[in-house]
Design an enzyme around this catalytic site. Sequence first.
Site, mmCIF file in Angstrom:
data_model
loop_
_atom_site.group_PDB
_atom_site.id
_atom_site.type_symbol
_atom_site.label_atom_id
_atom_site.label_comp_id
_atom_site.label_asym_id
_atom_site.label_seq_id
_atom_site.Cartn_x
_atom_site.Cartn_y
_atom_site.Cartn_z
ATOM 1 N N ASP A 166 0.915 -6.307 1.120
ATOM 2 C CA ASP A 166 1.677 -5.188 0.603
ATOM 3 C C ASP A 166 2.283 -4.478 1.818
ATOM 4 O O ASP A 166 1.913 -4.754 2.962
ATOM 5 C CB ASP A 166 0.745 -4.250 -0.173
ATOM 6 C CG ASP A 166 1.412 -2.963 -0.580
ATOM 7 O OD1 ASP A 166 2.484 -3.015 -1.208
ATOM 8 O OD2 ASP A 166 0.874 -1.895 -0.260
ATOM 9 N N ASP A 212 -3.526 -1.813 -0.475
ATOM 10 C CA ASP A 212 -4.208 -0.517 -0.327
ATOM 11 C C ASP A 212 -4.439 0.212 -1.643
ATOM 12 O O ASP A 212 -5.070 1.284 -1.625
ATOM 13 C CB ASP A 212 -3.366 0.400 0.560
ATOM 14 C CG ASP A 212 -2.109 0.887 -0.140
ATOM 15 O OD1 ASP A 212 -1.999 2.109 -0.389
ATOM 16 O OD2 ASP A 212 -1.243 0.068 -0.467
ATOM 17 N N ASP A 227 3.983 -0.581 1.860
ATOM 18 C CA ASP A 227 3.746 0.870 1.908
ATOM 19 C C ASP A 227 2.273 1.188 1.674
ATOM 20 O O ASP A 227 1.678 0.746 0.682
ATOM 21 C CB ASP A 227 4.583 1.575 0.834
ATOM 22 C CG ASP A 227 6.072 1.354 1.034
ATOM 23 O OD1 ASP A 227 6.666 2.088 1.821
ATOM 24 O OD2 ASP A 227 6.621 0.428 0.410
#
Length: 218
Positions: free
Chosen positions: A8, A166, A10
């Site tokens: 991922d 995240d 961001d």
Amino acid sequence: MKPAVIFDLDGTLIDSVPDIHASANRVFAAHGQTFTPDEVRGFVGRGAPNLLARLAESRGLPSGGAFQDALLADFLTVYETAQDLTRLYPGVQQALADLEASGARLAICTNKPLGPTRAVLRHFGLDAVFPVVIGGDSLAVKKPDPAPLMAALDQLGGGPAVFVGDSEVDAETAQAARLPFLLYTEGYRKTPISALPHDVAFDDFAQLPRLVAGLIPA
């Protein structure tokens, strides 16, 4: 075959909320609205259309139709070149270099639109590190649908893989794709670590190459 490590973006490799916040406020200022960084952070993760719709809804503005289409176009125009406030998380560059040196195959799978994704990778000199980049508008669906993650793996040539993210969206995506999930705990998640399905959690990118090797032995 060496492992594929799909990231991922961001909240995982970069802290981009300051630029997203500034871009959103610039666009919404024309409608008399501004937002705090925490308000914006709370809606990051499901793509720009969702971000803008949720922000609009929170201020009683239309969240669809022509208003939303114009808002999204204005936001993407601003955000395409918004990198000055974005930062790599500590240790990211070295971890990526170590993974490359080990022969790992690297890719990005993000809900950020492809244009801003490629722009921020160029900004940090990481465009050559990731031969495969899947953005939020690369397919007809976004994460947590597993299709973008599987498309990234397919373009890398298949084989053993892990997903590094995240957030709740990333955890759900990894589950749907049935791939091991490494949870970076310093990003944008809102759920306690113990409540998110993951194989390994880490807070220091120096640990990542070892953790990948532990999940997918050579």
